[in-house]
Design an enzyme around this catalytic site. Structure first.
Site, PDB file in Angstrom:
ATOM      1  N   LYS A   1      51.374   8.362  17.171  1.00 57.41           N
ATOM      2  CA  LYS A   1      52.723   8.364  16.617  1.00 57.41           C
ATOM      3  C   LYS A   1      52.705   8.851  15.187  1.00 57.41           C
ATOM      4  CE  LYS A   1      54.162   4.259  17.374  1.00 57.41           C
ATOM      5  NZ  LYS A   1      54.656   2.894  17.407  1.00 57.41           N
TER       6      LYS A   1
ATOM      7  N   LYS B   1      56.517   8.114  25.503  1.00 55.60           N
ATOM      8  CA  LYS B   1      57.327   6.969  25.079  1.00 55.60           C
ATOM      9  C   LYS B   1      58.544   7.425  24.295  1.00 55.60           C
ATOM     10  CE  LYS B   1      55.431   3.490  22.713  1.00 55.60           C
ATOM     11  NZ  LYS B   1      54.401   2.991  21.755  1.00 55.60           N
TER      12      LYS B   1
HETATM   13  O1  G3H Z   1      53.750   0.741  19.907  1.00 50.30           O
HETATM   14  C1  G3H Z   1      53.479  -0.104  19.074  1.00 50.30           C
HETATM   15  C2  G3H Z   1      53.856   0.038  17.650  1.00 50.30           C
HETATM   16  O2  G3H Z   1      53.127   1.028  17.040  1.00 50.30           O
HETATM   17  C3  G3H Z   1      53.801  -1.250  16.937  1.00 50.30           C
HETATM   18  O3  G3H Z   1      53.626  -1.070  15.562  1.00 50.30           O
HETATM   19  P1  G3H Z   1      53.595  -2.369  14.636  1.00 50.30           P
HETATM   20  O4  G3H Z   1      52.610  -3.315  15.226  1.00 50.30           O
HETATM   21  O5  G3H Z   1      53.175  -1.881  13.282  1.00 50.30           O
HETATM   22  O6  G3H Z   1      54.981  -2.905  14.643  1.00 50.30           O
END
Ligand code: G3H
EC number: 4.2.3.153
Length: 231
Positions: free
Chosen positions: A27, A83
């Site tokens: 991401k 996603k």
């Molecule tokens: O898909 C999961 C996310 O990247 C969660 O990120 P985070 O744990 O920093 O909220």
């Protein structure tokens, strides 16, 4: 329960895999909670890790064409899981149109790819579709997994917006509709006991395995620690 970890580059992806992540979720936090990274980043991570690859395509508003094209881009770049976040999407009709376009573009490229539809646990503060409305629409659209994440990354966790009963209901509805369910959103080590009780199919993290600040890099020992704590 599978552990999904969200790296932003090749180095973090390798660290995540070494730590024991089951799914490597590429991401780009600079572009939001489910911000999309560049195709060449997804491709280079794909060439360096052996675990299944996931890619986020963005926190979407009601743009079914743009979403289906972005989803195909992620699939062509090598993502097994694609996603999408239904961020500025308010109704089941809008969600269906966006999700069915994504499913059509991804599955006509490769029927084996997995489409993950994400709602936001903090839907009330961002004005998006309530998480509990997602599973039936995602099923109708042909998705494989439903997820909740937080839309605003200010440290407040999913558990501050949805309690155990609601998250149980979300996972129950997912399973009733033949879908897998995933929980994410600033999860802390203290939340793991409750997560194990809810027992989702996937838990998604970034900040937790960065040592608390999601802008820091992923640490493999924290991935290993989390992996040893979950069901
Ligand atoms: O898909 C999961 C996310 O990247 C969660 O990120 P985070 O744990 O920093 O909220």
């Amino acid at each position: 329960m599978k552990l999904l970890v969200s790296p932003i580059n090749v180095e973090e992806a390798i660290t995540s895999e070494m730590g024991g992540a089951d799914i490597i979720d590429v991401k780009n936090p600079k572009e939001g909670s489910l911000g999309a990274n560049f195709p060449w980043v997804i491709q280079s991570i794909k060439s360096k890790v052996s675990k299944p690859l996931s890619a986020t395509i963005g926190d979407f508003n009601y743009k079914p064409g743009t979403a289906s094209l972005a989803a195909l881009g992620a699939a062509v770049s090598g993502a097994q899981y694609i996603k999408v976040g239904l961020y500025d999407i308010h109704t089941e009709e809008e969600a269906f149109e966006v999700l069915s376009g994504i499913v059509k573009s991804v599955k006509s490229y490769d029927p084996g790819r997995i489409v993950v539809a994400s709602a936001y646990s903090d839907y009330s503060r961002i004005g998006s579709i309530p998480a509990l409305k997602l599973p039936p629409v995602a099923k109708k659209a042909g998705c494989d997994v439903v997820m909740v994440d937080t839309g605003i990354k200010d440290g407040k966790s999913t558990f501050e917006f949805m309690d155990e009963e609601e998250l149980n209901a979300f996972c129950g509805l997912a399973h009733k509709n033949g879908l897998k369910c995933a929980l994410a959103g600033s999860i802390k080590f203290d939340d793991i006991e409750m997560i194990n009780r809810i027992d989702p199919d996937i838990i998604g993290v970034r900040g937790l395995v960065c040592g608390g600040d999601r802008n820091d890099g992923i640490r493999s020992e924290l991935v290993t620690k989390l992996k040893s704590m979950i069901n």
